[in-house]
Design a protein around this motif. Structure first.
Motif, mmCIF file in Angstrom:
data_model
loop_
_atom_site.group_PDB
_atom_site.id
_atom_site.type_symbol
_atom_site.label_atom_id
_atom_site.label_comp_id
_atom_site.label_asym_id
_atom_site.label_seq_id
_atom_site.Cartn_x
_atom_site.Cartn_y
_atom_site.Cartn_z
ATOM 1 N N ASP A 1 -13.270 8.382 -0.578
ATOM 2 C CA ASP A 1 -12.984 9.658 -1.242
ATOM 3 C C ASP A 1 -14.140 10.608 -0.992
ATOM 4 O OD1 ASP A 1 -14.983 9.595 -3.537
ATOM 5 O OD2 ASP A 1 -13.884 7.737 -3.953
ATOM 6 N N VAL B 1 -7.131 2.893 -5.749
ATOM 7 C CA VAL B 1 -6.652 4.250 -5.439
ATOM 8 C C VAL B 1 -6.709 5.128 -6.686
ATOM 9 C CG1 VAL B 1 -4.705 5.607 -4.564
ATOM 10 C CG2 VAL B 1 -5.201 3.349 -3.595
ATOM 11 N N VAL C 1 -10.863 2.250 1.117
ATOM 12 C CA VAL C 1 -10.502 3.398 0.278
ATOM 13 C C VAL C 1 -11.727 4.309 0.224
ATOM 14 C CG1 VAL C 1 -9.728 4.179 -1.980
ATOM 15 C CG2 VAL C 1 -8.896 1.995 -1.076
ATOM 16 N N VAL D 1 -8.702 11.692 -0.486
ATOM 17 C CA VAL D 1 -8.724 10.237 -0.677
ATOM 18 C C VAL D 1 -7.967 9.609 0.488
ATOM 19 C CG1 VAL D 1 -8.051 8.298 -2.132
ATOM 20 C CG2 VAL D 1 -8.848 10.429 -3.183
ATOM 21 N N ALA E 1 0.832 -1.208 0.000
ATOM 22 C CA ALA E 1 0.000 0.000 0.000
ATOM 23 C C ALA E 1 0.868 1.260 0.000
ATOM 24 C CB ALA E 1 -0.931 -0.012 1.211
ATOM 25 N N ALA F 1 -10.248 6.245 -7.280
ATOM 26 C CA ALA F 1 -10.653 7.280 -6.322
ATOM 27 C C ALA F 1 -10.081 8.638 -6.710
ATOM 28 C CB ALA F 1 -10.203 6.883 -4.918
ATOM 29 N N LEU G 1 -2.551 7.809 3.885
ATOM 30 C CA LEU G 1 -2.487 6.369 4.145
ATOM 31 C C LEU G 1 -2.389 6.151 5.639
ATOM 32 C CD1 LEU G 1 -2.132 3.374 3.325
ATOM 33 C CD2 LEU G 1 0.331 3.818 3.144
ATOM 34 N N VAL H 1 -6.732 6.081 2.396
ATOM 35 C CA VAL H 1 -6.475 4.633 2.313
ATOM 36 C C VAL H 1 -6.140 4.150 3.716
ATOM 37 C CG1 VAL H 1 -5.096 2.817 1.250
ATOM 38 C CG2 VAL H 1 -5.613 4.916 -0.037
ATOM 39 N N VAL I 1 0.670 4.018 -3.003
ATOM 40 C CA VAL I 1 0.337 5.416 -2.685
ATOM 41 C C VAL I 1 1.483 6.347 -3.105
ATOM 42 C CG1 VAL I 1 -0.077 7.025 -0.771
ATOM 43 C CG2 VAL I 1 -1.293 4.837 -0.859
#
Length: 473
Positions: free
Chosen positions: A408, A378, A406, A391, A331, A381, A351, A393, A335
């Protein structure tokens, strides 16, 4: 080399069943021979004992007469120069009389014998059964003593006579079974052919089908046997799945051709503008639009290839011992890759993840698919949220498993649009953003391959779209 001829199932069954019947027949014949031989020996031995008993009884009743005969013939022996022994020889009244013999002795003197008996004792056994050779031929003997005054009785029977009796009994017993064996083989052949007839009908039905005929297979006539029903059901299920797959591929090909036509046409149009442009600024703008169209087409082709590989992936069983994957590290990498795009649109991309979150995947290589899933979620989004949007995560783990969220602050989707989310090439209209509509199909396909669950709703925190992907423990 010529191809090896396949083994006939009918022939194999006929040979197997017939061989089993023949083996059982031989075993039955052997057991019958053993039992018949044993019972016959018991019966004939009992017969010898019974004959001996009769002779003992006669010798007992004639005891006085014999001694009177001794006294009466004492004078006769004085006059008889031959000195013949006093002995009674029984006549031979039957053609099989040569097969039996008996003697009656009293006080060491032979008083009665059969024509086949010698003048010497048949055996020195006083009482009981014995098998011995007389004149080079085996005999079965029984000896017993009489009542008083040294009476000894011997009864004998040729063993060849017993063998003839046994042979006659076995011929009478086994001849019907031997005659029935070919009839049994014929019955087995008929039963196997009749039993395998539905398989032949199935083969003829499949051979007469057209290549594009994927309708369910139905055998003509009566209901197929229970053993063939699972084959028909699985075959029809396979045909149904193949039909669904072909329909899906046809739709996919048509939709992909339609989607690729748009960016290719745009690229061609911009290239024509660039060729016809007389000013550098106009030519530069047309070339930038051409590059943008190439990027869109490249992205679409990449998504199509990814989805095609997912649908053609082997659905093998999970591979034990597959090392876990750090979902948190993946992740952070995804990101980090998409952060420049968020910064360019003044979007806030955050994140929230632990230092390490190990996730057990079913097979090696699924970490690459997991990266594709994260990037698609991601990227969607960010792509469909306006400038300045947020956004988030978030990764979490509990006793029930791991979860990826996730959220947004974009416009989100209506209920009707949520129902269609995941359909190939479906996109929300009016967003002003380019896309192929394949991202959600890829996400759901990867989640299904990894045993994860995907839920899409309106985000309770940011008001836009909220996606939850959960991997059970």
């Amino acid at each position: 080399m010529s191809a090896r001829r396949p083994v006939s199932l009918q022939r194999r069954l006929i040979l197997s069943v017939t061989s089993a019947v023949a083996l059982l027949w031989l075993l039955t014949a052997w057991v019958t021979y053993r039992e018949t031989h044993h019972e016959l020996e018991e019966l004939l031995d009992a017969h010898l004992a019974q004959v001996a008993g009769l002779l003992v009884s006669q010798a007992g009743h004639g005891e006085v007469d014999v001694h009177d005969l001794d006294a009466a013939e004492a004078d006769a022996r004085d006059d008889d120069s031959d000195g013949d022994d006093e002995r009674l020889d029984t006549p031979s009244l039957h053609r099989h009389a040569q097969r039996v013999a008996f003697q009656v002795w009293q006080n060491g003197q032979l008083r009665m014998r059969s024509p086949t008996a010698p003048l010497t004792p048949l055996t020195h056994l006083r009482h009981g059964f014995e098998t011995r050779s007389l004149d080079g031929e085996p005999w079965r003997l029984f000896a017993t003593q009489g009542r008083g005054r040294g009476v000894q009785v011997y009864v004998a029977e040729r063993m060849s006579s017993r063998a003839d009796i046994l042979q006659g009994m076995l011929v009478g017993l086994m001849s019907p079974l031997a005659l029935a064996l070919p009839l049994i083989a014929l019955a087995v052949w008929w039963a196997v052919r009749r039993g395998l007839r539905p398989l032949g009908q199935l083969g003829q039905t499949l051979a007469g089908r057209q290549p594009g005929d994927l309708s369910p297979v139905v055998l003509p006539g009566a209901t197929p046997p229970a053993e063939l029903l699972p084959v028909l059901q699985n075959l029809n299920d396979l045909l149904a799945r193949i039909g669904a797959l072909l329909d899906s591929e046809r739709r996919f090909t048509a939709d992909a051709a339609h989607e690729l036509r748009t960016p290719i046409a745009a690229i061609r149009a911009q290239a024509q503008v660039a060729l016809a442009a007389s000013e550098d600024a106009e030519r530069r703008h047309a070339l930038q639009a051409t590059l943008h169209g190439c990027d869109r087409a490249s992205h679409l082709v990449q998504q199509l290839l990814t989805l095609s590989r997912l649908e053609a992936a082997d659905t093998a069983a999970p591979t034990p011992g597959t090392p876990p994957v750090d979902l948190a590290a993946l992740a952070r990498a995804v990101v980090g890759e998409l952060a420049p795009e968020a910064v360019a649109r003044r979007q806030t991309l955050s994140l929230d993840a632990p230092a390490q979150l190990l996730l057990a995947l079913p097979q090696p290589g699924h970490d690459t698919l997991l990266r594709v899933l994260l990037r698609n979620l991601v990227d969607n989004a960010l792509r469909y949220s306006p400038e300045g949007a947020q956004v988030q995560v978030r990764l979490s783990q509990d006793a029930q498993g791991a979860e990826l969220a996730v959220d947004d602050s974009g416009p989100g989707l209506e209920d009707a649009e949520l129902a269609r989310l995941g359909e190939r090439f479906f996109r929300k209209l009016g967003t002003g953003r380019s896309g192929s509509g394949l991202g959600w199909s890829i996400v759901r396909r990867i989640a299904a391959a990894q045993g994860a669950q995907v839920q899409v709703n309106r985000s309770a925190e940011l008001g836009g779209l909220g996606v939850r992907v959960r991997w059970p423990a």
